[in-house]
Design an enzyme around this catalytic site. Structure first.
Site, PDB file in Angstrom:
ATOM      1  N   ASP A  75      22.881  -3.952   1.331  1.00  0.00           N
ATOM      2  CA  ASP A  75      23.430  -3.448   0.069  1.00  0.00           C
ATOM      3  C   ASP A  75      22.368  -3.102  -0.963  1.00  0.00           C
ATOM      4  O   ASP A  75      22.619  -3.135  -2.160  1.00  0.00           O
ATOM      5  CB  ASP A  75      24.386  -4.482  -0.532  1.00  0.00           C
ATOM      6  N   HIS A 131      -6.752   6.697   4.389  1.00  0.00           N
ATOM      7  CA  HIS A 131      -5.781   6.126   3.461  1.00  0.00           C
ATOM      8  C   HIS A 131      -6.443   5.514   2.225  1.00  0.00           C
ATOM      9  O   HIS A 131      -5.837   5.439   1.161  1.00  0.00           O
ATOM     10  CB  HIS A 131      -4.955   5.075   4.196  1.00  0.00           C
ATOM     11  N   SER A 147      -1.243   4.271  -2.089  1.00  0.00           N
ATOM     12  CA  SER A 147      -0.409   3.654  -1.059  1.00  0.00           C
ATOM     13  C   SER A 147       0.945   3.258  -1.659  1.00  0.00           C
ATOM     14  O   SER A 147       1.696   4.121  -2.107  1.00  0.00           O
ATOM     15  CB  SER A 147      -1.134   2.458  -0.452  1.00  0.00           C
TER      16      SER A 147
END
Length: 357
Positions: free
Chosen positions: A282, A335, A76
Site C-alpha cells: 500500500d 556511477h 544516485s
C-alpha cells in the site's frame, strides 16, 4: 544538516544527512532492537521513504530561504529524491542537477533487477577478462569457504554468498582496481584468508553505522504496484549464470537478499521488519507522472550509458517524461562520476541548467 561547502566557484551546497543516517539521528541495529515488536519497527521504517526526506528538505529550504526556490544536487539515490521533489513541491525548486540517474518513474523493483542483472553479469565478465587470475582466486576462495567455517571480525561467517556481495565495487570508476588489490592480499602464506582481507570484507559487506540502505533498498521502488517481495532474489534465481557452482563465480550487484538480515550482525534486528516491508503493497506513489512534464524547472542529468547500478534505459525514459530535462548519456564516467571527476561533472550540469550547452 552539515556545513555548507563550495561546489564550484559560484555554487554552494548544503549537504543533508537524510532521515536515519549520519546525525539525523541514525537508525542503527541497536536502535532497531529497542522496538521489540517487528510490526512497530516496520511501521517506523515506513517514514524513511523519499517523500518524507523531500518534506524534510523543503522544511529546511523554507527556513533558510523563505519563498526563494533553490537548486538540488543529487547523486544516485539523491537523483531519485530530486524527482520526488519535482513531483511534490516544484515551487521550491529553481533547477535540479542529477548524476547517476534519474530513476525509472514507473519502474518496479522487478523491472529494475531484470535490467541490472545482465549489466552485473557483463561487468563481472569484463573484470575477469582484465584480471583472469582473480577469477581463479575467487573460485579458490569459494571452495575454501564451502569447506571451512571462516569467521569475520565480529563473529559473522564468511559464506560464499557474502563474498559475492563485493560486486557493487565494479560499478565505480576505480572499482576494478580496488577489488583487484583487495583480492591480491586475500590469502596468507598458510593458504587461509588473511586477517587484513577479512577485516576489509567485514567493513565492505557488513553495514554497521548505516544499515538503512540494505533494509530499505527495494522499498525505494515500492509505490503502489504491489509488494516488492524479494525482487533481486527472484531475478538471480532465474539466471543460471549466477549460481554459486557456475563458472566464473559471478559477484552480485547493488542488491539485498533474504539471507542478509539473518547472517549479518548489523542487520539481524531488522530481519522480521524487513520481511514485513517486503510484503507491504500500500505504498503511495513517489512520482507524479503528469506533473513533471508540465513543469518548467530545468533538470540536467548525466546518465552512465553502461552503468551497472542504474539502468540507462529507465533514466532516459524518465527524461522523456520531464519537459525541461536535459540529459546526457555517456560512457566516460561511471556511477561515481560526480565525486570522481573533481568538479567537471557538476560544472557541466550547472552549465546545462543555465542554458549554455
Amino acid at each position: 544538516m552539515r556545513p555548507a561547502y563550495a561546489t564550484t566557484d559560484r555554487t554552494f551546497a548544503v549537504p543533508l544527512d537524510r532521515r536515519g543516517t549520519g546525525r539525523s539521528p541514525p537508525v542503527t541495529a541497536r536502535e532497531a532492537a529497542r522496538f521489540g515488536d517487528p510490526a512497530r519497527l516496520a511501521a517506523h521504517l515506513g517514514h524513511f521513504r523519499a517523500d518524507a526526506v523531500v518534506d524534510d528538505a523543503e522544511l529546511i529550504r523554507r527556513h533558510l530561504c523563505g519563498d526563494t526556490p533553490r537548486d538540488t544536487l543529487g547523486q544516485s539515490h539523491g537523483g531519485f529524491l530530486a524527482l520526488t521533489y519535482l513531483s511534490r513541491v516544484p515551487r521550491g525548486l529553481r533547477a535540479c542537477h542529477v548524476a547517476g540517474g534519474p530513476p525509472g518513474l514507473a519502474a518496479t523493483a522487478d523491472d529494475v533487477h531484470a535490467r541490472t542483472c545482465p549489466r552485473v553479469r557483463d561487468r563481472c565478465h569484463a573484470y575477469c577478462a582484465r584480471h583472469p587470475g582473480d577469477a581463479v582466486l575467487l573460485r579458490r576462495l569459494a571452495d575454501l569457504l564451502d569447506a571451512h567455517d571462516v569467521r569475520l571480525p565480529g563473529g559473522d561467517r564468511l559464506a560464499v554468498r557474502r563474498l559475492r556481495t563485493l560486486g557493487p565495487a565494479l560499478g565505480a570508476g576505480d572499482g576494478f582496481e580496488r577489488l583487484h588489490w583487495l583480492l591480491d592480499e586475500a590469502l596468507g602464506a598458510d593458504g587461509a584468508p588473511s586477517g587484513a582481507f577479512l577485516h576489509r570484507v567485514a567493513a565492505l559487506t557488513g553495514p554497521v553505522d548505516a544499515p538503512l540502505f540494505a533494509v530499505l533498498q527495494e522499498s525505494l521502488y515500492g509505490q503502489g504496484a504491489g509488494p516488492t517481495g524479494r525482487a533481486a532474489h527472484r531475478a538471480l534465481a532465474g539466471r543460471p549464470e549466477f549460481a554459486e557452482a557456475a563458472g566464473p563465480l559471478l559477484l552480485t550487484g547493488e542488491m539485498t537478499h533474504p539471507w542478509m538480515s539473518r547472517e549479518i550482525a548489523g542487520l539481524r534486528p531488522f530481519a522480521e521488519a524487513a520481511e514485513l516491508l517486503a510484503t507491504r503493497a500500500d505504498r503511495p506513489p513517489l512520482y507524479d507522472l503528469e506533473r513533471p512534464a508540465a513543469e518548467e524547472v530545468p533538470l540536467a542529468a548525466v546518465v552512465c550509458h553502461d552503468g551497472m547500478r542504474v539502468d540507462a534505459g529507465l533514466s532516459l525514459d524518465a527524461a522523456r517524461r520531464i519537459g525541461a530535462a536535459r540529459v546526457r548519456a555517456t560512457d566516460e564516467r561511471e556511477h561515481d562520476g560526480l565525486t570522481a571527476s573533481r568538479g567537471r561533472v557538476l560544472a557541466r550540469l550547472v552549465e546545462r541548467t543555465a542554458g549554455r550547452v
